[in-house]
Design an enzyme around this catalytic site. Structure first.
Site, PDB file in Angstrom:
ATOM      1  N   LEU A  15      26.565  -6.493  55.542  1.00 10.56           N
ATOM      2  CA  LEU A  15      25.676  -7.055  55.619  1.00 10.56           C
ATOM      3  C   LEU A  15      24.162  -6.735  54.861  1.00 10.56           C
ATOM      4  O   LEU A  15      23.139  -7.340  54.992  1.00 10.56           O
ATOM      5  CB  LEU A  15      25.475  -7.011  57.430  1.00 10.56           C
ATOM      6  CG  LEU A  15      26.253  -8.001  58.560  1.00 10.56           C
ATOM      7  CD1 LEU A  15      26.500  -7.067  59.764  1.00 10.56           C
ATOM      8  CD2 LEU A  15      25.984  -9.391  57.602  1.00 10.56           C
ATOM      9  N   SER A 147      23.804  -6.068  68.406  1.00 11.45           N
ATOM     10  CA  SER A 147      25.209  -7.394  68.472  1.00 11.45           C
ATOM     11  C   SER A 147      25.155  -8.428  69.884  1.00 11.45           C
ATOM     12  O   SER A 147      23.911  -7.630  70.489  1.00 11.45           O
ATOM     13  CB  SER A 147      26.267  -6.591  68.849  1.00 11.45           C
ATOM     14  OG  SER A 147      27.405  -7.343  69.129  1.00 11.45           O
ATOM     15  N   TYR A 170      30.032   1.499  71.431  1.00  6.59           N
ATOM     16  CA  TYR A 170      29.543   0.479  70.306  1.00  6.59           C
ATOM     17  C   TYR A 170      28.711  -0.188  71.850  1.00  6.59           C
ATOM     18  O   TYR A 170      27.582  -0.650  70.778  1.00  6.59           O
ATOM     19  CB  TYR A 170      30.496  -0.251  69.784  1.00  6.59           C
ATOM     20  CG  TYR A 170      30.161  -0.852  68.746  1.00  6.59           C
ATOM     21  CD1 TYR A 170      29.349  -0.491  67.834  1.00  6.59           C
ATOM     22  CD2 TYR A 170      29.993  -2.783  69.032  1.00  6.59           C
ATOM     23  CE1 TYR A 170      28.849  -2.012  67.439  1.00  6.59           C
ATOM     24  CE2 TYR A 170      29.031  -3.734  68.861  1.00  6.59           C
ATOM     25  CZ  TYR A 170      28.541  -3.314  66.941  1.00  6.59           C
ATOM     26  OH  TYR A 170      27.835  -4.118  66.465  1.00  6.59           O
ATOM     27  N   LYS A 174      24.579  -0.639  71.160  1.00  4.69           N
ATOM     28  CA  LYS A 174      23.713  -1.286  70.956  1.00  4.69           C
ATOM     29  C   LYS A 174      22.607  -2.420  71.692  1.00  4.69           C
ATOM     30  O   LYS A 174      21.727  -2.426  72.235  1.00  4.69           O
ATOM     31  CB  LYS A 174      24.610  -2.802  70.757  1.00  4.69           C
ATOM     32  CG  LYS A 174      25.446  -1.955  69.437  1.00  4.69           C
ATOM     33  CD  LYS A 174      23.880  -2.530  67.912  1.00  4.69           C
ATOM     34  CE  LYS A 174      25.259  -2.068  66.717  1.00  4.69           C
ATOM     35  NZ  LYS A 174      24.449  -1.402  65.368  1.00  4.69           N
ATOM     36  N   THR A 205      33.131  -7.985  57.705  1.00  5.86           N
ATOM     37  CA  THR A 205      33.277  -7.097  56.392  1.00  5.86           C
ATOM     38  C   THR A 205      33.598  -6.178  57.542  1.00  5.86           C
ATOM     39  O   THR A 205      34.260  -5.967  58.103  1.00  5.86           O
ATOM     40  CB  THR A 205      31.425  -6.732  57.998  1.00  5.86           C
ATOM     41  OG1 THR A 205      31.650  -6.500  58.642  1.00  5.86           O
ATOM     42  CG2 THR A 205      30.394  -7.794  57.301  1.00  5.86           C
TER      43      THR A 205
END
Length: 247
Positions: A15, A147, A170, A174, A205
């Site tokens: 990205l 995200s 994760y 975020k 990705t």
């Protein structure tokens, strides 16, 4: 010298690279941060072949000494920074996954620290270091790559499409990054700097995997839009393809 100067962390692939590529149309001079200088130089060669005004800075988001080196680089070469895209990040596990790294009760504490160091503490520290240069820009823009998985509203809603897509380390990192967006935007509300969180989408990705439904060319659109907001654009928001997301 190009009209605007941008720094994209983790800009040598995925990205970050696509964002650098797509900023060409906005007439932006792009500097990509790459942990591996050779990989960064290879990425810059590809960008230049696509007519992007690009350079590379060897930069590791996990090394605090690199923050000051980045400041010195932009200060000595340009005297300011117009766009900061906090793109570099790690997943802390495979997506989708069912291992202990995804469960709040089982996540290894050392993994939790590692993910937060990269996805939250590092962007906060880097932004703090570069903020004096962003304040010298006529229209500074800060884009925090978040995200939709960081949305507490959607994570708590059984009817949400991401309700079952939980990866504690994760997601929580975020959510914390989103809090930084809100607080920094408030602090800078009387300046021309705009701070926003971007959800790129589930993109093909290394992190997103081949099963992801979105191509890179679509995943970069939100970051590019927030990096090039007009003076009357939003700040302190959380967006995907122009649409606001719930915190």
């Amino acid at each position: 010298m190009a009209q605007k100067i941008a720094f994209i962390t983790g800009g040598n692939r995925g990205l970050g690279f696509q964002t650098a590529l797509d900023l060409k149309d906005a007439g932006v001079k792009v500097v990509i941060g790459s942990r591996d200088l050779k990989q960064g130089e290879e990425a810059v060669a590809k960008l230049r072949a696509a007519s992007v005004d690009a350079d590379v800075l060897q930069f590791d988001i996990t090394k605090p000494a690199d923050y000051q080196r980045a400041y010195d680089y932009f200060n000595s070469n340009y005297g300011r920074l117009d766009i900061l895209v906090n793109n570099a990040g790690i997943a802390g596990g495979n997506f989708p996954g069912t291992g202990p790294e995804h469960r709040a009760s089982d996540v290894p504490v050392d993994l939790l620290h590692k993910v937060f160091e990269t996805n939250f503490f590092a962007p906060v520290a880097l932004t703090k270091t570069l903020l004096p240069l962003l304040k010298k820009s006529p229209a500074g823009r800060i884009v925090n790559l978040s995200s939709i998985l960081g949305s507490l509203t959607l994570q708590a809603d059984p009817k949400s499409p991401i309700y079952n897509a939980k990866s504690f380390a994760y997601d929580a990192s975020k959510t914390a990054l989103n809090a930084f967006t809100v607080h920094l935007a408030y602090e800078l509300r009387d300046t021309k700097i705009k701070v926003n969180s971007a959800h790129p989408g589930w993109v093909k990705t290394d992190m997103g995997g081949e099963q992801a439904p979105m191509e890179l060319s679509d995943g970069s659109k939100t970051s590019v839009a927030l990096a090039t907001l007009p003076d009357n654009g939003p700040t302190g928001g959380y967006f995907h393809l122009g649409q606001p997301l719930p915190w």
